[in-house]
Design an enzyme around this catalytic site. Structure first.
Site, PDB file in Angstrom:
ATOM      1  CB  ALA A  14      -0.912  -0.023   1.222  1.00 10.36           C
ATOM      2  CE1 TYR A  16       5.092   8.965  -1.520  1.00 10.27           C
ATOM      3  CE2 TYR A  16       6.183   7.116  -0.468  1.00 10.27           C
ATOM      4  CZ  TYR A  16       5.835   8.457  -0.485  1.00 10.27           C
ATOM      5  OH  TYR A  16       6.207   9.273   0.551  1.00 10.27           O
ATOM      6  CB  THR A  95      12.126  -3.703  -6.013  1.00 13.13           C
ATOM      7  OG1 THR A  95      11.714  -2.521  -6.734  1.00 13.13           O
ATOM      8  CG2 THR A  95      11.068  -4.756  -6.159  1.00 13.13           C
ATOM      9  CB  ALA A 226      14.532   0.597 -21.245  1.00 10.13           C
ATOM     10  CB  ALA A 272      19.696  22.372 -15.850  1.00 10.66           C
ATOM     11  N   GLY A 275      20.203  18.068  -9.442  1.00 12.56           N
ATOM     12  CA  GLY A 275      20.374  16.608  -9.513  1.00 12.56           C
ATOM     13  C   GLY A 275      19.039  15.924  -9.321  1.00 12.56           C
ATOM     14  CB  CYS A 280      12.266   4.800  -9.296  1.00 21.57           C
ATOM     15  SG  CYS A 280      11.034   4.069  -8.205  1.00 21.57           S
ATOM     16  CG  PHE A 342      12.016  13.062  -5.125  1.00 22.79           C
ATOM     17  CD1 PHE A 342      10.943  12.531  -4.430  1.00 22.79           C
ATOM     18  CD2 PHE A 342      12.047  12.909  -6.507  1.00 22.79           C
ATOM     19  CE1 PHE A 342       9.913  11.865  -5.096  1.00 22.79           C
ATOM     20  CE2 PHE A 342      11.040  12.245  -7.183  1.00 22.79           C
ATOM     21  CZ  PHE A 342       9.951  11.731  -6.474  1.00 22.79           C
TER      22      PHE A 342
HETATM   23  N1  LIG Z   1       7.320   5.465  -6.118  1.00 24.92           N
HETATM   24  C1  LIG Z   1       7.057   5.576  -7.412  1.00 24.92           C
HETATM   25  O1  LIG Z   1       6.726   6.663  -7.881  1.00 24.92           O
HETATM   26  C2  LIG Z   1       7.152   4.398  -8.318  1.00 24.92           C
HETATM   27  C3  LIG Z   1       7.586   3.167  -7.869  1.00 24.92           C
HETATM   28  N2  LIG Z   1       7.634   2.092  -8.721  1.00 24.92           N
HETATM   29  C4  LIG Z   1       8.019   0.769  -8.228  1.00 24.92           C
HETATM   30  O2  LIG Z   1       6.909   0.240  -7.484  1.00 24.92           O
HETATM   31  C5  LIG Z   1       7.381  -0.572  -6.395  1.00 24.92           C
HETATM   32  C6  LIG Z   1       6.782  -0.056  -5.093  1.00 24.92           C
HETATM   33  O3  LIG Z   1       7.262   1.245  -4.886  1.00 24.92           O
HETATM   34  P1  LIG Z   1       6.621   2.193  -3.771  1.00 24.92           P
HETATM   35  O4  LIG Z   1       5.142   2.062  -3.795  1.00 24.92           O
HETATM   36  O5  LIG Z   1       7.249   3.520  -3.951  1.00 24.92           O
HETATM   37  O6  LIG Z   1       7.187   1.490  -2.439  1.00 24.92           O
HETATM   38  P2  LIG Z   1       6.732   1.739  -0.943  1.00 24.92           P
HETATM   39  O7  LIG Z   1       7.894   1.408  -0.093  1.00 24.92           O
HETATM   40  O8  LIG Z   1       6.075   3.069  -0.819  1.00 24.92           O
HETATM   41  O9  LIG Z   1       5.567   0.645  -0.705  1.00 24.92           O
HETATM   42  C7  LIG Z   1       5.794  -0.722  -0.669  1.00 24.92           C
HETATM   43  C8  LIG Z   1       4.897  -1.323   0.402  1.00 24.92           C
HETATM   44  O10 LIG Z   1       4.955  -2.734   0.319  1.00 24.92           O
HETATM   45  C9  LIG Z   1       4.801  -3.254   1.638  1.00 24.92           C
HETATM   46  N3  LIG Z   1       5.272  -4.631   1.663  1.00 24.92           N
HETATM   47  C10 LIG Z   1       6.530  -5.089   1.466  1.00 24.92           C
HETATM   48  N4  LIG Z   1       6.549  -6.426   1.524  1.00 24.92           N
HETATM   49  C11 LIG Z   1       5.284  -6.828   1.766  1.00 24.92           C
HETATM   50  C12 LIG Z   1       4.662  -8.103   1.914  1.00 24.92           C
HETATM   51  N5  LIG Z   1       5.382  -9.232   1.797  1.00 24.92           N
HETATM   52  N6  LIG Z   1       3.351  -8.159   2.173  1.00 24.92           N
HETATM   53  C13 LIG Z   1       2.621  -7.018   2.271  1.00 24.92           C
HETATM   54  N7  LIG Z   1       3.146  -5.794   2.126  1.00 24.92           N
HETATM   55  C14 LIG Z   1       4.462  -5.692   1.866  1.00 24.92           C
HETATM   56  C15 LIG Z   1       5.611  -2.314   2.496  1.00 24.92           C
HETATM   57  O11 LIG Z   1       5.206  -2.388   3.845  1.00 24.92           O
HETATM   58  C16 LIG Z   1       5.304  -0.954   1.829  1.00 24.92           C
HETATM   59  O12 LIG Z   1       4.234  -0.280   2.490  1.00 24.92           O
HETATM   60  C17 LIG Z   1       8.900  -0.524  -6.460  1.00 24.92           C
HETATM   61  O13 LIG Z   1       9.357  -1.639  -7.171  1.00 24.92           O
HETATM   62  C18 LIG Z   1       9.181   0.743  -7.265  1.00 24.92           C
HETATM   63  O14 LIG Z   1      10.387   0.647  -7.976  1.00 24.92           O
HETATM   64  C19 LIG Z   1       7.228   2.199 -10.018  1.00 24.92           C
HETATM   65  C20 LIG Z   1       6.769   3.388 -10.520  1.00 24.92           C
HETATM   66  C21 LIG Z   1       6.693   4.582  -9.709  1.00 24.92           C
HETATM   67  O1  LIG Z   2       9.623   4.448 -11.623  1.00 23.03           O
HETATM   68  C1  LIG Z   2       9.380   5.462 -11.010  1.00 23.03           C
HETATM   69  O2  LIG Z   2       9.486   5.593  -9.785  1.00 23.03           O
HETATM   70  C2  LIG Z   2       8.977   6.713 -11.706  1.00 23.03           C
HETATM   71  O3  LIG Z   2      10.165   7.530 -11.794  1.00 23.03           O
HETATM   72  C3  LIG Z   2       9.957   8.813 -12.356  1.00 23.03           C
HETATM   73  O4  LIG Z   2       9.003   9.544 -11.587  1.00 23.03           O
HETATM   74  P1  LIG Z   2       9.395  10.322 -10.249  1.00 23.03           P
HETATM   75  O5  LIG Z   2      10.713   9.859  -9.758  1.00 23.03           O
HETATM   76  O6  LIG Z   2       8.231  10.208  -9.343  1.00 23.03           O
HETATM   77  O7  LIG Z   2       9.474  11.862 -10.665  1.00 23.03           O
HETATM   78  P2  LIG Z   2      10.117  12.614 -11.936  1.00 23.03           P
HETATM   79  O8  LIG Z   2       9.181  13.665 -12.339  1.00 23.03           O
HETATM   80  O9  LIG Z   2      10.556  11.682 -12.976  1.00 23.03           O
HETATM   81  O10 LIG Z   2      11.375  13.321 -11.304  1.00 23.03           O
HETATM   82  C4  LIG Z   2      12.510  12.595 -10.873  1.00 23.03           C
HETATM   83  C5  LIG Z   2      13.614  13.560 -10.475  1.00 23.03           C
HETATM   84  O11 LIG Z   2      14.143  14.208 -11.632  1.00 23.03           O
HETATM   85  C6  LIG Z   2      14.125  15.617 -11.459  1.00 23.03           C
HETATM   86  N1  LIG Z   2      13.933  16.246 -12.777  1.00 23.03           N
HETATM   87  C7  LIG Z   2      12.874  15.893 -13.553  1.00 23.03           C
HETATM   88  C8  LIG Z   2      12.713  16.461 -14.796  1.00 23.03           C
HETATM   89  C9  LIG Z   2      13.639  17.386 -15.274  1.00 23.03           C
HETATM   90  O12 LIG Z   2      13.554  17.932 -16.408  1.00 23.03           O
HETATM   91  N2  LIG Z   2      14.690  17.723 -14.479  1.00 23.03           N
HETATM   92  C10 LIG Z   2      14.862  17.160 -13.237  1.00 23.03           C
HETATM   93  O13 LIG Z   2      15.843  17.476 -12.541  1.00 23.03           O
HETATM   94  C11 LIG Z   2      12.984  15.856 -10.486  1.00 23.03           C
HETATM   95  O14 LIG Z   2      13.095  17.088  -9.837  1.00 23.03           O
HETATM   96  C12 LIG Z   2      13.142  14.676  -9.553  1.00 23.03           C
HETATM   97  O15 LIG Z   2      14.132  14.935  -8.583  1.00 23.03           O
HETATM   98  C13 LIG Z   2       9.401   8.656 -13.775  1.00 23.03           C
HETATM   99  O16 LIG Z   2       9.123   9.953 -14.295  1.00 23.03           O
HETATM  100  C14 LIG Z   2       8.136   7.822 -13.762  1.00 23.03           C
HETATM  101  O17 LIG Z   2       7.689   7.609 -15.103  1.00 23.03           O
HETATM  102  C15 LIG Z   2       8.432   6.468 -13.103  1.00 23.03           C
HETATM  103  O18 LIG Z   2       7.250   5.700 -13.030  1.00 23.03           O
END
Ligand SMILES: NC(=O)C1=CN([C@@H]2O[C@H](COP(=O)(O)OP(=O)(O)OC[C@H]3O[C@@H](n4cnc5c(N)ncnc54)[C@H](O)[C@@H]3O)[C@@H](O)[C@H]2O)C=CC1
Ligand SMILES: O=C(O)[C@H]1O[C@H](OP(=O)(O)OP(=O)(O)OC[C@H]2O[C@@H](n3ccc(=O)[nH]c3=O)[C@H](O)[C@@H]2O)[C@H](O)[C@@H](O)[C@@H]1O
Length: 471
Positions: A14, A16, A95, A226, A272, A275, A280, A342
């Protein structure tokens, strides 16, 4: 279960991704019951909070949850029940990068994915479609299948799909309502394709079918890594150019605009900055580096590693510019850091550039005043303690103050640093800030959001990423 008729979804995790993604599915598919489960009791309690104080800040999320919680959207810590009742299960657990053991610092820690998968195998008493939502290395679905098939009950079959998530924090709800694409990877067998059709039908409730891409499992898994690697590469490219701009007097905003006007390049993601941060980009690139090395492709690994190294360089370079500009010492000086998240519109601080900058300023023995409109104070202390293992939290607290407003943070400051592009930082009362700062009053814009000419007229000494000397 007949494929094509998903009526109960369970999401494990549950966070992000799991929270917003499955809340939107529930909103858009009132005929499907969605249960989001997590082992973290306080997180689930917050999702169920009667005043909707949700565990993550995301514009628009509250309205979505208000629209369907208690109707067809439920949050629970009863993971087993959630698994048993569902016909489709998203695995959306964290992960992170491995901290120890083989591949430490690069490889993804798949322990949470494995534990969730083993739980599904242990408790499921009917067939399920299991969907990898987490970002995982290429061919993780194969490991999941082996675990499920080796541990399941005789009457259960599992079809595994990859459905990576592309939402960005801060715009998650808009991204989910109107995704550029939904990607679904499956085995190219009749069963795999049927499972793929079933998930396609879920998304087709609000996403047009020409935006739902169906591919092979491994392509889907690799496409996610990718996509993030190429997005981050754009930022590192523009940040590398920002250093050249500073040395030559060119302006990175103008360069990015000119380059981005080429329709083959496109204007987005060329800002720019101090950083990139976020949970992710770095993690997924390091994962790609590890994958390349495991496949004996050292040149490929080195290529992607450089994207992360350039990002580290950009943060270091910015801290150094602050010290150099303040007459080579910031010891005992007051630095206001505006923004700790961030990026704007999120309370998430994972890998935030702000943390690195503050760590560097603390190492120079400066006093820091922080303001961020969303990040909880406990999170700031937690992050700084983790970033400065050599400093006890008590001594960090002596040098750092968390302020209730930007104006408070700037009071008596020698320098002000914009670390996050929060909209409200553009609308600060700059005259008042100037009056209350020590002189000369230095401003460092790490996000290119300020009106430099206006600030200079007031009397500020301004330094902007990617611009020659603008003081
Ligand atoms: N945060 C983002 O914007 C994005 C994240 N992702 C990917 O999605 C995945 C999840 O990311 P977030 O939601 O940010 O992580 P998060 O850390 O916010 O949430 C993961 C949740 O899974 C729960 N959890 C872990 N193991 C468990 C289990 N065995 N049973 C039940 N609950 C369990 C944790 O308690 C935690 O609340 C990662 O692989 C991340 O790379 C992909 C796209 C965007
Ligand atoms: O796998 C993920 O977690 C996600 O990672 C990023 O999303 P996110 O990290 O939430 O936010 P972004 O908008 O991509 O920004 C990432 C970082 O780059 C910075 N950024 C972004 C854009 C830019 O032009 N310049 C720059 O410095 C942002 O300020 C931030 O620190 C990707 O944009 C999503 O498509 C992806 O699903």
């Amino acid at each position: 279960m007949a494929p094509g008729k998903v009526s109960k979804i369970c999401c494990i995790g549950a966070g992000y991704v799991g929270g917003p993604t499955c809340a939107v599915i529930a909103l858009k598919c009132p005929h499907i019951t969605v249960t989001i489960v997590d082992v973290n009791q306080s997180r689930i309690d917050a999702w169920n909070d009667k005043d909707f104080k949700l565990p993550i800040y995301e514009p628009g999320l509250e309205d979505v949850v208000r629209g369907c919680r208690g109707r067809n959207l439920f949050f629970s810590t009863d993971v087993d029940k959630g698994i048993q009742e569902a016909d489709l299960i998203f695995v959306s657990v964290n992960t992170p990068t491995k901290k120890s053991g083989v591949g430490a610092g690069f490889a993804a820690d798949l322990n949470y994915v494995e534990l969730a998968t083993r739980r599904i195998a242990a408790v499921a008493n009917s067939s399920k479609i299991v969907v990898e939502k987490s970002t995982v290395p290429c061919r993780t679905a194969e490991s999941m299948r082996t675990i499920l098939e080796s541990n399941s009950k005789p009457n259960c079959r599992f079809d595994i799909l990859s459905n990576p998530e592309f939402l960005a924090e801060g715009t998650a709800i808009g991204d989910l309502f109107k995704p550029d694409r939904v990607l679904i990877g499956s085995l190219q067998t009749p069963e795999g394709k049927a499972a793929c059709d079933a998930l396609t039908e879920v998304y087709a409730n609000w996403v047009s079918k020409d935006r739902i891409l169906t591919v092979g499992l491994w392509s889907s898994e690799l496409s996610k890594l990718a996509a993030n690697a190429m997005l981050a590469q754009r930022i590192s490219s523009v940040n590398a150019l920002s250093a050249i701009c500073e040395a030559t007097g060119a302006n990175i905003d103008e360069v990015a605009h000119a380059v981005g006007f080429d329709s083959r390049v496109g204007p987005k993601f060329l800002k720019a900055s101090v950083g990139f941060g976020g949970s992710c980009f770095q993690k997924d690139i390091l994962n790609l580096v590890y994958l390349s090395e495991s496949l004996h492709l050292p040149e490929v690994a080195a290529y992607w590693r450089q994207v992360v190294e350039m990002n580290e360089y950009q943060k270091r370079r910015f801290s150094k510019t602050v010290v150099d500009t303040l007459f080579n010492t910031i010891t005992g000086k007051h630095i206001a850091v505006l923004g700790f998240a961030f990026k704007a519109d999120t309370g998430d601080t994972r890998e935030s550039a702000s943390i690195t900058l503050i760590r560097d300023f603390l190492n120079e023995r400066a006093n820091i005043k922080i303001y961020d409109p969303q990040v909880p104070h406990e999170q700031i202390w937690f992050d700084l303690a983790e970033a400065c293992p050599n400093l006890p939290l008590e001594s960090i607290k002596k040098s750092v103050t968390i302020c209730p407003s930007a104006l408070d943070a700037c009071n008596q400051a020698d320098a002000l640093v914009i670390a996050t592009e929060w909209k409200e930082f553009k609308e600060i009362d700059w005259e008042a800030v100037y009056t209350n700062m020590n002189k000369p009053a230095f401003v460092f814009d790490g996000r290119l959001i300020l009106d430099v000419e206006k600030l200079k007229k007031i009397g500020f000494k301004v330094t902007v990423i990617g611009r020659g000397n603008v003081m």
